[in-house]
Scaffold this motif. Structure first.
Motif, PDB file in Angstrom:
ATOM      1  N   THR A  76       0.991   5.066  10.053  1.00 34.59           N
ATOM      2  CA  THR A  76       0.169   4.187   9.228  1.00 34.59           C
ATOM      3  C   THR A  76      -1.297   4.588   9.244  1.00 34.59           C
ATOM      4  O   THR A  76      -1.992   4.491   8.222  1.00 34.59           O
ATOM      5  CB  THR A  76       0.315   2.729   9.720  1.00 34.59           C
ATOM      6  OG1 THR A  76       1.671   2.303   9.557  1.00 34.59           O
ATOM      7  CG2 THR A  76      -0.600   1.786   8.955  1.00 34.59           C
ATOM      8  N   GLU A  77      -1.782   5.067  10.386  1.00 35.09           N
ATOM      9  CA  GLU A  77      -3.207   5.356  10.513  1.00 35.09           C
ATOM     10  C   GLU A  77      -3.603   6.744  10.017  1.00 35.09           C
ATOM     11  O   GLU A  77      -4.771   7.103  10.066  1.00 35.09           O
ATOM     12  CB  GLU A  77      -3.634   5.165  11.974  1.00 35.09           C
ATOM     13  CG  GLU A  77      -3.563   3.702  12.407  1.00 35.09           C
ATOM     14  CD  GLU A  77      -4.262   3.435  13.720  1.00 35.09           C
ATOM     15  OE1 GLU A  77      -4.236   4.330  14.595  1.00 35.09           O
ATOM     16  OE2 GLU A  77      -4.822   2.337  13.878  1.00 35.09           O
ATOM     17  N   ARG A  78      -2.631   7.521   9.545  1.00 36.52           N
ATOM     18  CA  ARG A  78      -2.989   8.781   8.909  1.00 36.52           C
ATOM     19  C   ARG A  78      -3.652   8.495   7.560  1.00 36.52           C
ATOM     20  O   ARG A  78      -3.308   7.552   6.869  1.00 36.52           O
ATOM     21  CB  ARG A  78      -1.753   9.650   8.705  1.00 36.52           C
ATOM     22  CG  ARG A  78      -1.075  10.069  10.005  1.00 36.52           C
ATOM     23  CD  ARG A  78       0.216  10.809   9.728  1.00 36.52           C
ATOM     24  NE  ARG A  78       1.015  10.992  10.945  1.00 36.52           N
ATOM     25  CZ  ARG A  78       2.283  11.363  10.945  1.00 36.52           C
ATOM     26  NH1 ARG A  78       2.910  11.606   9.785  1.00 36.52           N
ATOM     27  NH2 ARG A  78       2.938  11.496  12.087  1.00 36.52           N
ATOM     28  N   GLN A  79      -4.571   9.325   7.183  1.00 34.92           N
ATOM     29  CA  GLN A  79      -5.293   9.134   5.939  1.00 34.92           C
ATOM     30  C   GLN A  79      -4.571   9.814   4.767  1.00 34.92           C
ATOM     31  O   GLN A  79      -4.061  10.922   4.898  1.00 34.92           O
ATOM     32  CB  GLN A  79      -6.718   9.708   6.063  1.00 34.92           C
ATOM     33  CG  GLN A  79      -7.558   9.025   7.127  1.00 34.92           C
ATOM     34  CD  GLN A  79      -7.833   7.570   6.803  1.00 34.92           C
ATOM     35  OE1 GLN A  79      -8.127   7.225   5.663  1.00 34.92           O
ATOM     36  NE2 GLN A  79      -7.743   6.723   7.817  1.00 34.92           N
ATOM     37  N   ASN A  80      -4.538   9.112   3.613  1.00 31.11           N
ATOM     38  CA  ASN A  80      -3.985   9.680   2.384  1.00 31.11           C
ATOM     39  C   ASN A  80      -2.601  10.286   2.610  1.00 31.11           C
ATOM     40  O   ASN A  80      -2.411  11.510   2.552  1.00 31.11           O
ATOM     41  CB  ASN A  80      -4.934  10.741   1.820  1.00 31.11           C
ATOM     42  CG  ASN A  80      -6.308  10.183   1.524  1.00 31.11           C
ATOM     43  OD1 ASN A  80      -6.438   9.079   0.986  1.00 31.11           O
ATOM     44  ND2 ASN A  80      -7.342  10.922   1.869  1.00 31.11           N
TER      45      ASN A  80
ATOM     46  N   ASN B 296       0.831  -1.191   0.000  1.00 31.49           N
ATOM     47  CA  ASN B 296       0.000   0.000   0.000  1.00 31.49           C
ATOM     48  C   ASN B 296       0.869   1.247   0.000  1.00 31.49           C
ATOM     49  O   ASN B 296       2.060   1.189   0.238  1.00 31.49           O
ATOM     50  CB  ASN B 296      -0.966   0.002   1.199  1.00 31.49           C
ATOM     51  CG  ASN B 296      -0.244  -0.165   2.529  1.00 31.49           C
ATOM     52  OD1 ASN B 296       0.956  -0.370   2.591  1.00 31.49           O
ATOM     53  ND2 ASN B 296      -1.003  -0.103   3.611  1.00 31.49           N
ATOM     54  N   TYR B 297       0.260   2.381  -0.329  1.00 33.16           N
ATOM     55  CA  TYR B 297       0.938   3.673  -0.400  1.00 33.16           C
ATOM     56  C   TYR B 297       2.059   3.699  -1.440  1.00 33.16           C
ATOM     57  O   TYR B 297       2.899   4.593  -1.426  1.00 33.16           O
ATOM     58  CB  TYR B 297       1.522   4.068   0.967  1.00 33.16           C
ATOM     59  CG  TYR B 297       0.532   4.076   2.100  1.00 33.16           C
ATOM     60  CD1 TYR B 297      -0.630   4.836   2.028  1.00 33.16           C
ATOM     61  CD2 TYR B 297       0.765   3.322   3.246  1.00 33.16           C
ATOM     62  CE1 TYR B 297      -1.548   4.838   3.068  1.00 33.16           C
ATOM     63  CE2 TYR B 297      -0.145   3.321   4.292  1.00 33.16           C
ATOM     64  CZ  TYR B 297      -1.298   4.080   4.198  1.00 33.16           C
ATOM     65  OH  TYR B 297      -2.194   4.078   5.232  1.00 33.16           O
TER      66      TYR B 297
END
Length: 286
Positions: free
Chosen positions: A139-143, A17-18
């Motif tokens: 990790t839990e930050r959005q976008n 991801n990311y």
């Protein structure tokens, strides 16, 4: 007994991801009765319990993670998990090929990473816990923006450095272990044919074993019996179809390999403590 499955075309495929070369995500056990059945992949997987508890089965051995405990599952190792309570868990998955470019080609051949604090968290583990908490926060930050991706990447590199202090030498080449070969064949065949009518006699005959020998070996190597694994795989397939498709429950039951919907219904309630229709209704309101 620890089983390492080094080559198996039926392994789980994991996407990063990311746009990063690893996958980092968190999940909360709101559906505390959902189980992830026995599976494997060539990624190295780290599970860090932030809240609650998580039961992890690794090669037939069960470990209970609690707050701030962590376990690392080495590449191509049979494992499963379920949530006995509500929980909050960080999961990091490292692709085998990429990991070897970072920490050396000797991983899996000359040495492995042994990390399991389910029984006891020591002072030695505290820096690792602090690092995993920082990784969780990013990790839990959005976008994630570019800077945040770089921050996560950097934290992961520091984590890898820490993990190197948990290495142990490989004392036996698991590819030469008969249990490795037998386990690979068994699980691969069931994963490939679970949607068909399948019995212990069918599978044992396919491999040229007696049903009695096959049954004993299956239980000894995998820690569960043939029916339990087959049902678990079928239920996991059905669970995902119930949530992510518009197929009728009867269609899903047959596609998963159950002879009737009632057969799936009984196994589903026993395993997940809810009915298929209740699960589908609950998911629609999320």
């Amino acid at each position: 007994m620890s089983i390492s499955l080094l080559e198996n075309p039926q392994h789980e495929l994991i996407q990063s991801n990311y746009g990063l070369p690893f996958k980092s995500f968190t999940f909360r056990g709101i559906d505390s009765d959902k189980k992830i059945p026995l599976h494997w992949h060539n990624h190295i997987e780290l599970l860090f319990c932030l809240e609650g508890s998580l039961s992890v089965v690794v090669s037939g051995h069960t470990f209970l993670l609690h707050e701030n405990s962590v376990i690392l599952i080495n590449s191509n190792t049979i494992h499963a998990s379920y949530s006995p309570t509500m929980n909050h868990v960080l999961c990091i998955q490292f692709p085998l090929a990429w990991l070897r470019t970072q920490i050396g080609q000797g991983y899996g051949q000359k040495w492995l990473i042994k990390l399991n604090s389910s029984n006891e968290i020591t002072a030695y583990d505290q820096p690792l816990i602090d690092k995993l908490l920082k990784i969780t926060a990013v990790t839990e930050r959005q976008n994630l923006n570019v800077m945040e991706k770089l921050e996560l990447h950097g934290q992961i590199f520091l984590l890898l450095k820490m993990l190197m202090s948990y290495t142990i030498p490989v004392t036996k080449n698991t590819t030469e272990d008969p249990a490795f070969l037998f386990g690979t064949e068994m699980v691969s065949y069931i994963n490939a044919h679970f949607q068909n009518k399948l019995s212990l006699q069918d599978v044992s005959h396919h491999f040229g074993y007696s049903s009695e020998y096959y049954s004993r070996s299956f239980k000894k190597i995998l820690g569960i019996n043939f029916k339990e694994l087959l049902t678990s795989i079928r239920l996991n397939y059905a669970y995902d179809k119930i949530i992510n498709s518009n197929d009728t429950l009867e269609e899903i039951a047959l596609a998963a390999g159950f002879s009737t919907y009632r057969n799936m219904y009984n196994s589903f309630v026993k395993s997940y403590h809810t009915t298929p229709s209740q699960l589908r209704a609950k998911e629609k309101f999320k």
